[in-house]
Structures are given as structure tokens and as C-alpha cells.
Design a protein around this motif. Structure first.
Motif, PDB file in Angstrom:
ATOM      1  N   THR A  85      67.916  -4.786 -37.807  1.00  0.00           N
ATOM      2  CA  THR A  85      67.573  -5.545 -39.014  1.00  0.00           C
ATOM      3  C   THR A  85      66.570  -4.810 -39.899  1.00  0.00           C
ATOM      4  O   THR A  85      66.516  -5.050 -41.108  1.00  0.00           O
ATOM      5  N   TRP A  86      65.776  -3.931 -39.308  1.00  0.00           N
ATOM      6  CA  TRP A  86      64.789  -3.198 -40.096  1.00  0.00           C
ATOM      7  C   TRP A  86      65.387  -1.976 -40.790  1.00  0.00           C
ATOM      8  O   TRP A  86      64.708  -1.299 -41.561  1.00  0.00           O
ATOM      9  N   ASP A  87      66.641  -1.689 -40.523  1.00  0.00           N
ATOM     10  CA  ASP A  87      67.291  -0.547 -41.170  1.00  0.00           C
ATOM     11  C   ASP A  87      67.711  -0.952 -42.578  1.00  0.00           C
ATOM     12  O   ASP A  87      68.860  -1.282 -42.846  1.00  0.00           O
ATOM     13  N   SER A  88      66.762  -0.933 -43.495  1.00  0.00           N
ATOM     14  CA  SER A  88      66.993  -1.418 -44.852  1.00  0.00           C
ATOM     15  C   SER A  88      66.019  -0.747 -45.804  1.00  0.00           C
ATOM     16  O   SER A  88      64.885  -0.424 -45.425  1.00  0.00           O
ATOM     17  N   ASN A  89      66.440  -0.560 -47.056  1.00  0.00           N
ATOM     18  CA  ASN A  89      65.508  -0.021 -48.040  1.00  0.00           C
ATOM     19  C   ASN A  89      64.414  -1.026 -48.375  1.00  0.00           C
ATOM     20  O   ASN A  89      63.392  -0.665 -48.968  1.00  0.00           O
ATOM     21  N   VAL A 103      46.442   0.052 -38.312  1.00  0.00           N
ATOM     22  CA  VAL A 103      47.147   0.231 -37.044  1.00  0.00           C
ATOM     23  C   VAL A 103      47.786   1.617 -36.992  1.00  0.00           C
ATOM     24  O   VAL A 103      48.491   2.029 -37.921  1.00  0.00           O
ATOM     25  N   THR A 104      47.522   2.327 -35.918  1.00  0.00           N
ATOM     26  CA  THR A 104      48.055   3.685 -35.775  1.00  0.00           C
ATOM     27  C   THR A 104      49.190   3.784 -34.760  1.00  0.00           C
ATOM     28  O   THR A 104      49.854   4.824 -34.683  1.00  0.00           O
ATOM     29  N   VAL A 105      49.428   2.732 -33.971  1.00  0.00           N
ATOM     30  CA  VAL A 105      50.515   2.796 -32.992  1.00  0.00           C
ATOM     31  C   VAL A 105      51.847   2.546 -33.692  1.00  0.00           C
ATOM     32  O   VAL A 105      51.906   1.870 -34.720  1.00  0.00           O
ATOM     33  N   PRO A 106      52.938   3.092 -33.162  1.00  0.00           N
ATOM     34  CA  PRO A 106      54.248   2.945 -33.802  1.00  0.00           C
ATOM     35  C   PRO A 106      54.737   1.497 -33.816  1.00  0.00           C
ATOM     36  O   PRO A 106      54.533   0.742 -32.857  1.00  0.00           O
ATOM     37  N   LEU A 107      55.405   1.131 -34.903  1.00  0.00           N
ATOM     38  CA  LEU A 107      56.109  -0.148 -35.012  1.00  0.00           C
ATOM     39  C   LEU A 107      57.578   0.110 -34.690  1.00  0.00           C
ATOM     40  O   LEU A 107      58.202   0.972 -35.315  1.00  0.00           O
ATOM     41  N   ARG A 141      80.635   0.491 -27.584  1.00  0.00           N
ATOM     42  CA  ARG A 141      79.697   1.406 -28.249  1.00  0.00           C
ATOM     43  C   ARG A 141      78.652   1.866 -27.233  1.00  0.00           C
ATOM     44  O   ARG A 141      78.068   1.039 -26.517  1.00  0.00           O
ATOM     45  N   ASP A 142      78.391   3.167 -27.189  1.00  0.00           N
ATOM     46  CA  ASP A 142      77.440   3.669 -26.201  1.00  0.00           C
ATOM     47  C   ASP A 142      76.360   4.566 -26.810  1.00  0.00           C
ATOM     48  O   ASP A 142      75.657   5.280 -26.101  1.00  0.00           O
ATOM     49  N   THR A 143      76.233   4.534 -28.134  1.00  0.00           N
ATOM     50  CA  THR A 143      75.228   5.364 -28.804  1.00  0.00           C
ATOM     51  C   THR A 143      74.581   4.590 -29.944  1.00  0.00           C
ATOM     52  O   THR A 143      75.264   3.887 -30.690  1.00  0.00           O
ATOM     53  N   ALA A 144      73.273   4.735 -30.052  1.00  0.00           N
ATOM     54  CA  ALA A 144      72.525   4.171 -31.181  1.00  0.00           C
ATOM     55  C   ALA A 144      71.778   5.295 -31.876  1.00  0.00           C
ATOM     56  O   ALA A 144      71.313   6.243 -31.229  1.00  0.00           O
ATOM     57  N   PHE A 145      71.686   5.226 -33.192  1.00  0.00           N
ATOM     58  CA  PHE A 145      70.879   6.175 -33.941  1.00  0.00           C
ATOM     59  C   PHE A 145      69.445   5.663 -33.981  1.00  0.00           C
ATOM     60  O   PHE A 145      69.214   4.484 -34.227  1.00  0.00           O
ATOM     61  N   VAL A 146      68.493   6.548 -33.744  1.00  0.00           N
ATOM     62  CA  VAL A 146      67.080   6.222 -33.909  1.00  0.00           C
ATOM     63  C   VAL A 146      66.577   6.997 -35.115  1.00  0.00           C
ATOM     64  O   VAL A 146      66.805   8.215 -35.218  1.00  0.00           O
ATOM     65  N   LYS A 147      65.937   6.310 -36.039  1.00  0.00           N
ATOM     66  CA  LYS A 147      65.394   7.002 -37.200  1.00  0.00           C
ATOM     67  C   LYS A 147      64.029   6.441 -37.558  1.00  0.00           C
ATOM     68  O   LYS A 147      63.670   5.329 -37.150  1.00  0.00           O
ATOM     69  N   SER A 148      63.279   7.209 -38.295  1.00  0.00           N
ATOM     70  CA  SER A 148      61.920   6.816 -38.670  1.00  0.00           C
ATOM     71  C   SER A 148      61.799   6.751 -40.181  1.00  0.00           C
ATOM     72  O   SER A 148      62.576   7.386 -40.916  1.00  0.00           O
ATOM     73  N   ALA A 149      60.815   6.001 -40.645  1.00  0.00           N
ATOM     74  CA  ALA A 149      60.590   5.855 -42.079  1.00  0.00           C
ATOM     75  C   ALA A 149      59.632   6.939 -42.566  1.00  0.00           C
ATOM     76  O   ALA A 149      58.528   7.080 -42.039  1.00  0.00           O
ATOM     77  N   ASP A 150      60.068   7.710 -43.550  1.00  0.00           N
ATOM     78  CA  ASP A 150      59.184   8.650 -44.235  1.00  0.00           C
ATOM     79  C   ASP A 150      58.474   7.860 -45.324  1.00  0.00           C
ATOM     80  O   ASP A 150      59.078   7.528 -46.356  1.00  0.00           O
ATOM     81  N   GLU A 162      53.693   4.043 -38.875  1.00  0.00           N
ATOM     82  CA  GLU A 162      54.837   4.686 -38.243  1.00  0.00           C
ATOM     83  C   GLU A 162      55.875   3.619 -37.912  1.00  0.00           C
ATOM     84  O   GLU A 162      55.547   2.623 -37.254  1.00  0.00           O
ATOM     85  N   ILE A 163      57.101   3.829 -38.347  1.00  0.00           N
ATOM     86  CA  ILE A 163      58.172   2.861 -38.102  1.00  0.00           C
ATOM     87  C   ILE A 163      59.385   3.581 -37.535  1.00  0.00           C
ATOM     88  O   ILE A 163      59.842   4.587 -38.090  1.00  0.00           O
ATOM     89  N   TYR A 164      59.916   3.033 -36.439  1.00  0.00           N
ATOM     90  CA  TYR A 164      61.117   3.584 -35.800  1.00  0.00           C
ATOM     91  C   TYR A 164      62.102   2.446 -35.559  1.00  0.00           C
ATOM     92  O   TYR A 164      61.722   1.371 -35.083  1.00  0.00           O
ATOM     93  N   VAL A 165      63.371   2.678 -35.891  1.00  0.00           N
ATOM     94  CA  VAL A 165      64.392   1.647 -35.716  1.00  0.00           C
ATOM     95  C   VAL A 165      65.627   2.223 -35.025  1.00  0.00           C
ATOM     96  O   VAL A 165      65.901   3.421 -35.119  1.00  0.00           O
TER      97      VAL A 165
END
Length: 386
Positions: free
Chosen positions: A252-256, A243-247, A362-371, A268-271
Motif C-alpha cells: 500500500t505504501w508503493d505510491s507517489n 526518527v532515524t530507524v527505517p520505516l 507468486r514467489d518474488t517481491a520487489f523491495v525498494k526504498s524512497a529517495d 528511511e522508507i522501504y516497501v
């Protein structure tokens, strides 16, 4: 804030009668911790508790109305189970001035009446479903909510990937999963997108057919707000099928656990989440040192010192609880409940104050991706909703 304050005052005398004074004889204040250490959300629950435990190490005492109290944590495992939530909540509330938790909205919803009947304030940390505080004068929280988080993810999918079609996979009967999936879907549709929705049952271990459907339907993104247990299987399946489309997923996915599952895989993973490691370097260095110095803490953090946002939120929740106790001028749970609506605190994750429902503004969320090469999170953007 009137509704919360009035209700708190009505039960003040009842809570005072029920509150155990035995602990106070030794100048000890108990903070209950209602969190999962087992079940689907056990990994996340352990990381959330780590923040509270570290905060307790940083500040193990609190001065209230001229008296110095030792602060003890009464940690109770709710086993990620809605069936066991009420009994676990009762144990956490016993003798406590306030209770923190839980990771996972369904157990919070199931335990709501227990805290209400006990006359004890519950301070949610990362339970994002609106139902947690809705209609419950005793439940507050310091996190953003799923309508906001879902909208942020939908906007991100549309702007970052120009996505027109989204596949949304949620767990049947899970309020968090279903709720966040719903809010994402509605926001994505409002942006002109198309949504394909499916659910999977409790205990499902094979996600092949679901991922196949997403691919065959031509989805531009796959949105899967699930537990880390299900997430690992979804990542494995997506990788195996090329699968090449982003997940996409929520907090809950913000975890090691996710980083370890994705490492070495072409996915590709974005949370969306509450905190990005590196935002407060002094705090990060201190808690990493503590985690690495304690083998149990290291194990509960998944075996390395990656800082999960839920851990930082747990840290801030502890200090928010101390502020409420100080503002109350008493460890009595009724007094703490009455003081909580007007309590504010600026923590590692930002400023915390409550609206009239007891939710944080709260009015801001952090978006981050998995390297997936280094096994680390990469900051993408801080995003709000206009």
C-alpha cells in the motif's frame, strides 16, 4: 484446482440465466471494476484502475469463438467501505462477464458472498489477505499473499539492518493492516527478534504517541502496514521527531503519495511491492505517454507519471480476464468462471497461474526504498522466501 472447477460448473446454468444478453446483442462484453475511488484507499484504487483503463485502450476488443466484441469497463466506487462493499459489488457484477478488484482486502472479503451468489468470477488484483479467496470458489487473484509479504519484510529487516527489535503499528479492525502486521511479527519472532505491537483506531490523525513509543522502546525498525492516508501522517510524525530507524511497509505504501510525503524529509522508507519501474522500459514509456496525455489520468495518478505497481497489476488483470473469456469461448460469466482456474497469462509483472485455492503462484517481491531528495523509488532487491 478441482474444487474451483467443480463449484464453477455447478453454478454455470444459474449464471447463464442471470446474465444479461442485452449487451451481447451489440457485441459488447462488460468487465466490472470493483475499486475504491474515495475513502482511505481512494488514491491506490484510482491508480489500480488506471492500469485497467490503459489496457482497455491498448486492446479495446477481444475475439471470442469467431466473434469480435468491444470490451467496456463498468467502474464502481466501493468507497473503501466494508459497509458499502456488497452493494458496490452487485453493481459491478451486473451484466459483467468477470469483475476485477479490489485494492484493499477488507472490501473484497466483505463483497465475497455477493460475487458468489451472483455466479460471477472476481479477479483480485492486489488484495493480499488470505481470507479473500479462502472458502470462496468465485474469488481468484493475481498477487502474492501477506504471509509471504510479511515474511519477506521480516527477513529483509533482519538481514539488511540486523534488526533485533521491531515496532509494529496496525489499524484496528482493518484486515489487511492487522493481517500483514501479524505475519511480519510471527516471521520476525521466528528469526529470534522481539516485537512491540500497537493498534490505532479509525479516524486517528495524531501518531505522536505511537512513534514516541517506538523510539522509547528502542525499536530497530518500525513496521506500519497502513493506508496511504495514515502513512502520510506517520511519515510526517517520524520526520518531526527525528526518527532515524527505517520505516517498513507493504504494497500500500508503493505510491507517489508516499514519495511526495517523504520528499525533503530525513526518513528511511522501504516497501515490498509487485513491480519496479524500469523492469519493462517499453511498457513504462507507453503508459507514461498515455498518463501525460490525459489530464484526468494524470490527476488520478497523483499529478505525475510515476508508475505504481498497482497500476501495472491492474493492466495485467485486464489481460488475464480477456484470456479467461477467450478460454471460455463465451462471455457468459458461468463459462468464464469455469475456465478461469486453468487460465494462464504472462504479463508485465510475470507469469500468472492459479493454485487450487485460486491464488497466484507468486514467489518474488520487489523491495525498494524512497529517495527523499529526488522523490522517486530506488530498487533494492528482488526477494523470495526459502
Amino acid at each position: 484446482m478441482k474444487r474451483k472447477v467443480v463449484s464453477a460448473m455447478l453454478i454455470l446454468s444459474m449464471a447463464a440465466m442471470a446474465f444479461s444478453t442485452a449487451a451481447l446483442a451489440d457485441d459488447v462484453i462488460t468487465i466490472g471494476v470493483f475499486e475504491p475511488a474515495s475513502g482511505d484507499n481512494g488514491a491506490g484504487g484510482k491508480q489500480e484502475v488506471l492500469g485497467m483503463q490503459y489496457a482497455n485502450v491498448v486492446q479495446p476488443t477481444v475475439e471470442v469463438d469467431g466473434t469480435e466484441y468491444k470490451v467496456e469497463l463498468n467502474i464502481v466506487d466501493n468507497e473503501s467501505s466494508t459497509d458499502k462493499a456488497a452493494s458496490a459489488a452487485a453493481q459491478a457484477a451486473e451484466g459483467a462477464s468477470i469483475v476485477l478488484g479490489s485494492y484493499g482486502s477488507p472490501v473484497c472479503i466483505a463483497a465475497g458472498d455477493t460475487f458468489l451468489n451472483a455466479g460471477v468470477a472476481a479477479l483480485g488484483v492486489t488484495c493480499t489477505n488470505p481470507q479473500v479467496t479462502d472458502g470462496n470458489d468465485n474469488y481468484f487473484r493475481i498477487c502474492f499473499l501477506d504471509p509471504f509479504q510479511g515474511t519477506v519484510l521480516a527477513n529483509f529487516a533482519a538481514s539488511q539492518f540486523e534488526a533485533k527489535k521491531a515496532y509494529v503499528l496496525t489499524k484496528l479492525g482493518d484486515d489487511y493492516s492487522a493481517g500483514l502486521g501479524h505475519y511480519f511479527s510471527e516471521a520476525f519472532k521466528n528469526l529470534g527478534g522481539e516485537v512491540i505491537e500497537e493498534t490505532f483506531p479509525e479516524g486517528n490523525a495524531d501518531f505522536t504517541s505511537y512513534i514516541t513509543t517506538a523510539v522509547n522502546e528502542g525499536a530497530d525498525v518500525i513496521m506500519a502496514p497502513t493506508s496511504t492516508e495514515a502513512a502520510q501522517l506517520i511519515i510526517e510524525t517520524a520526520s518531526a521527531q527525528g526518527v532515524t530507524v527505517p520505516l517498513l511497509a507493504g504494497d500500500t505504501w508503493d505510491s507517489n503519495v508516499i514519495l511526495n510525503a517523504a520528499k525533503g524529509k530525513d526518513v528511511e522508507i522501504y516497501v515490498t511491492t509487485f513491480y519496479q519501474e524500469g523492469a519493462d522500459e517499453e511498457f513504462d514509456a507507453s503508459i507514461k505517454e498515455w498518463i501525460n496525455s490525459d489530464s484526468t489520468a494524470l490527476a488520478n495518478n497523483g499529478g505525475d507519471d510515476t508508475i505504481a505497481a498497482v497500476t501495472v497489476m491492474g493492466y495485467d488483470a485486464y489481460f488475464m480476464a480477456l484470456e479467461a473469456i477467450k478460454n471460455a469461448g463465451s462471455p457468459d460469466p458461468g463459462a468464464v468462471l469455469a475456465a478461469l482456474p486453468d487460465t494462464t497469462y504472462t504479463g508485465v509483472t510475470g507469469s500468472i497461474a492459479f493454485d487450487e485455492i485460486g491464488d497466484a503462484a507468486r514467489d518474488t517481491a520487489f523491495v525498494k526504498s524512497a529517495d527523499t531528495e529526488s522523490g522517486s523509488w530506488v530498487f533494492v532487491t528482488a526477494q523470495g522466501v526459502e
